[in-house]
Motif scaffolding. Structure first.
Motif, mmCIF file in Angstrom:
data_model
loop_
_atom_site.group_PDB
_atom_site.id
_atom_site.type_symbol
_atom_site.label_atom_id
_atom_site.label_comp_id
_atom_site.label_asym_id
_atom_site.label_seq_id
_atom_site.Cartn_x
_atom_site.Cartn_y
_atom_site.Cartn_z
ATOM 1 N N UNK A 215 -30.335 16.398 13.769
ATOM 2 C CA UNK A 215 -29.586 16.215 14.441
ATOM 3 C C UNK A 215 -28.965 14.700 14.270
ATOM 4 N N UNK A 216 -29.050 14.157 14.032
ATOM 5 C CA UNK A 216 -28.418 12.367 13.900
ATOM 6 C C UNK A 216 -27.096 12.268 13.175
ATOM 7 N N UNK A 217 -26.628 13.390 13.016
ATOM 8 C CA UNK A 217 -24.871 13.096 12.144
ATOM 9 C C UNK A 217 -25.392 12.563 11.323
ATOM 10 N N UNK A 218 -26.247 12.204 9.957
ATOM 11 C CA UNK A 218 -26.413 12.304 8.380
ATOM 12 C C UNK A 218 -25.441 13.302 7.761
ATOM 13 N N UNK A 219 -24.500 12.717 7.019
ATOM 14 C CA UNK A 219 -23.344 13.552 5.946
ATOM 15 C C UNK A 219 -24.037 12.659 4.748
ATOM 16 N N UNK A 220 -24.428 12.276 4.176
ATOM 17 C CA UNK A 220 -25.158 11.338 2.878
ATOM 18 C C UNK A 220 -25.860 12.348 2.369
ATOM 19 N N UNK A 221 -25.768 12.869 0.900
ATOM 20 C CA UNK A 221 -26.893 14.103 0.567
ATOM 21 C C UNK A 221 -28.339 13.429 0.817
ATOM 22 N N UNK A 222 -29.479 13.968 -0.086
ATOM 23 C CA UNK A 222 -30.223 13.488 0.343
ATOM 24 C C UNK A 222 -30.761 12.456 -0.500
ATOM 25 N N UNK A 223 -31.359 11.121 -0.339
ATOM 26 C CA UNK A 223 -31.464 10.415 -1.168
ATOM 27 C C UNK A 223 -32.841 10.812 -2.035
ATOM 28 N N UNK A 224 -33.010 10.308 -3.571
ATOM 29 C CA UNK A 224 -33.671 10.485 -4.512
ATOM 30 C C UNK A 224 -35.235 10.218 -3.930
ATOM 31 N N UNK A 240 -29.446 20.197 11.780
ATOM 32 C CA UNK A 240 -28.518 19.682 12.572
ATOM 33 C C UNK A 240 -27.973 18.565 12.662
ATOM 34 N N UNK A 241 -28.175 18.019 10.714
ATOM 35 C CA UNK A 241 -27.114 17.200 10.211
ATOM 36 C C UNK A 241 -26.171 17.526 9.865
ATOM 37 N N UNK A 242 -25.247 17.252 8.808
ATOM 38 C CA UNK A 242 -24.150 17.201 7.662
ATOM 39 C C UNK A 242 -24.375 17.220 6.675
ATOM 40 N N UNK A 243 -25.474 17.125 6.173
ATOM 41 C CA UNK A 243 -26.439 16.466 4.980
ATOM 42 C C UNK A 243 -25.584 17.739 4.040
ATOM 43 N N UNK A 244 -25.458 17.324 2.514
ATOM 44 C CA UNK A 244 -24.478 18.491 2.271
ATOM 45 C C UNK A 244 -24.931 18.033 0.643
ATOM 46 N N UNK A 245 -24.696 18.660 -0.852
ATOM 47 C CA UNK A 245 -25.011 18.699 -1.878
ATOM 48 C C UNK A 245 -25.652 19.692 -2.271
ATOM 49 N N UNK A 272 -43.682 23.367 5.754
ATOM 50 C CA UNK A 272 -43.104 24.029 6.705
ATOM 51 C C UNK A 272 -41.448 23.151 6.267
ATOM 52 N N UNK A 273 -40.615 23.745 6.008
ATOM 53 C CA UNK A 273 -39.389 22.912 5.570
ATOM 54 C C UNK A 273 -38.240 24.199 6.134
ATOM 55 N N UNK A 274 -37.250 22.192 7.312
ATOM 56 C CA UNK A 274 -36.330 22.615 8.233
ATOM 57 C C UNK A 274 -35.493 22.401 7.847
ATOM 58 N N UNK A 275 -33.813 22.562 6.668
ATOM 59 C CA UNK A 275 -32.839 22.171 6.636
ATOM 60 C C UNK A 275 -32.218 22.968 7.056
ATOM 61 N N UNK A 276 -31.882 24.051 8.289
ATOM 62 C CA UNK A 276 -30.933 24.514 8.692
ATOM 63 C C UNK A 276 -29.371 23.673 9.448
#
Length: 544
Positions: A215-224, A240-245, A272-276
């Motif tokens: 829930x940190x308002x991040x919208x850019x794609x995940x960096x390499x 709970x961010x806005x990450x796309x890609x 455990x991976x949570x990208x929901x």
């Protein structure tokens, strides 16, 4: 009895289901106590009684005070500072309120400070950040005020665990280019605005195994560079961010557990991976070492990989709900022997229900009857097949095989037949929703034996007969809907039914009467009966 053990040095009764007021013990007599473990019980009362009692000792020896996971209330007294030998203070998951006393600065030996998930408020004392021996600092989910900057953390060289959350009156401002003085293994920052990009200072944390930036308002794609870090990450959470890609098809997650939990937490022994709740799209990734994968509420679409069960063999939890996957459910999922939870709800899956199916498949286009193989799922807690096209009847074996069920939802299907009396053997059931189907016949008389029911919805069916009186004994029942059926007779008014005052719970049952409906159940008077009989005689003569 404990109060008399004045020579006691260690008292460990954690996770023992003990309940009662904490004031029952005369804490001031236990002046030799070094370690007090009372975590995860049902203790209540004022925390100040413990702190003041122990701090009255002329030579306080207490080093470990663990009270997390109870029902304690009250506030910290200023005498907290008298416990100068304290190294570990854990009070999370209680209802402790008030502010942190400034005397906390006297606890110079403190290594672990866990104040999370309580009801503390006000500004954080600056003296907390002068406790240079701190290795673990948990401050998340309270009602703090003010703001923190990177300068506040400048003296915490030993810090390994950090958990904090922002709020309306509390913020954390960390520059993306900041170089922390510590090397964390665990970081949890929730509801704090990072801007559109993930902070690059994360790259400096070479020992990180848990990374929760929710829930940190991040919208850019995940960096390499973050995907590269995944070789050391066991718990990446960017929910709970806005990450796309798109997500990479191959990520080198650790193949085994690389760390042990801290003194009070318990975590899974896998990855455990949570990208929901983001905006990821494209194809579903196949990550072999992941045991818990949550990709719910994203934009994934298309067919799910047919080889998912061949690649992700370690899966224990898979949540793909809230996407737009299509086609049939891959048969290969049956190869995942450790799978405990599967949520595919709210997608566009279609086709016949597989024989191996045994979990959450609501809001799709599945049809057919329920397979008998479902009876093998003895430990199933939730069965939700709502909003599909399921036909047939409710199987008798539901009440004989699925005895662990707590929730059963079959709403909005095409299920007919009677409600089997064996269903009443699901004594642990808390939610039962059979609404919007084609059920005919009576409500089982023994339905009152389901004493744990909190929600019961039988609306929009063809049920007839009277409302069983046994239902009045279900004291836990808080929601009831019997509307749009063919039920008749008086509505019970005693016990729990006295709380159902909304007519909508019973409307559109033409033969029901009594409160809260306006239809009166009282018998007609003799004169009215004679008039009715005469009218019936006239009708008979007219018909003849």
């Amino acid at each position: 009895m404990v109060s008399n053990a004045t020579t006691l040095e260690t008292l460990d009764i954690a996770i023992s289901n003990i309940e009662g007021p904490i004031s029952n013990v005369e804490w001031g007599k236990l002046c030799n106590l070094q370690d007090l473990y009372l975590t995860q019980n049902k203790l209540n009362g004022d925390i100040s009684r413990v702190v003041e009692g122990l701090s009255n000792c002329s030579n306080t020896t207490l080093e470990f005070l663990g009270l997390a996971g109870n029902r304690l209330t009250g506030q910290f007294p200023n005498s907290l500072g008298h416990l100068k030998n304290l190294r570990i203070l854990g009070i999370s998951f209680n209802q402790i309120s008030g502010t942190i006393p400034t005397s906390i600065e006297q606890l110079s030996r403190l290594e672990i400070l866990d104040l999370g998930q309580s009801q503390l408020k006000g500004a954080l004392p600056e003296s907390i950040f002068n406790l240079t021996e701190l290795t673990q600092l948990f401050l998340a989910t309270n009602d703090w005020e003010g703001n923190l900057s990177q300068n506040d953390f400048a003296r915490l060289y030993q810090l390994k665990f950090l958990a904090i959350s922002c709020g309306e009156r509390f913020s954390v401002n960390l520059s993306s280019e900041w170089i922390p003085p510590f090397s964390l293994t665990y970081i949890e920052i929730r509801k704090c605005a990072f801007g559109s990009k993930l902070p690059t200072w994360l790259k400096t944390q070479k020992q990180l195994h848990t990374n929760i930036l929710s829930n940190g308002s991040v919208s850019d794609s995940i960096p390499p560079w973050l995907w590269t870090m995944c070789s050391q990450l066991q718990f990446p959470d960017l929910s709970d961010n806005e990450i796309g890609g798109n997500l990479p098809r191959l990520v080198n997650f650790p193949s085994s557990q690389i760390w042990t939990a801290d003194f009070y937490s318990s975590y899974s022994d896998g990855v455990v991976v949570d990208l929901s709740s983001n905006s990821f799209h494209g194809l579903l990734p196949l990550w072999p070492n992941v045991t818990h994968l949550n990709l719910a509420n994203n934009l994934f679409s298309g067919l799910s990989p047919i080889n998912i069960g061949h690649v992700m063999t370690k899966l224990q939890v898979l949540d793909l709900s809230g996407n737009t996957f299509t086609g049939s459910i891959p048969y290969s999922i049956t190869r995942v022997k450790q799978l405990m939870r599967l949520d595919l709800s709210d997608n566009h899956f279609s086709g016949k229900i597989p024989d191996w199916w045994a979990d959450l498949l609501s809001r799709n286009n599945l049809f057919g009857e329920l397979p008998k193989s479902l009876s093998n799922c003895k430990s199933l807690l939730t069965l939700d097949i709502g909003e599909n096209k399921i036909s047939g009847t409710i199987p008798e074996w539901f009440g004989e095989s699925l005895l662990s069920l707590q929730k059963l939802s079959m709403t909005e299907n095409m299920i007919g037949g009677h409600i089997p009396p064996t269903l009443c053997q699901l004594f642990g059931l808390q939610i039962l929703d059979l609404s919007h189907n084609n059920l005919t016949g009576r409500i089982p008389e023994d339905i009152g034996s389901m004493q744990q029911l909190e929600t019961l919805d039988l609306s929009s069916n063809h049920l007839s007969g009277s409302i069983p009186l046994s239902m009045t004994s279900i004291t836990t029942l808080s929601y009831l809907n019997l509307s749009y059926n063919n039920l008749g007779g008086p509505i019970p008014s005693k016990k729990q039914f006295g709380t159902f005052t909304n007519p909508s719970s019973f409307e559109c049952n033409p033969k029901l009467c009594g409160k809260p409906l306006i239809t009166d159940c009282s018998p007609p008077r003799k004169r009215d009966l004679k008039k009715i009989e005469e009218e019936e005689d006239d009708d008979e003569r007219l018909w003849f």
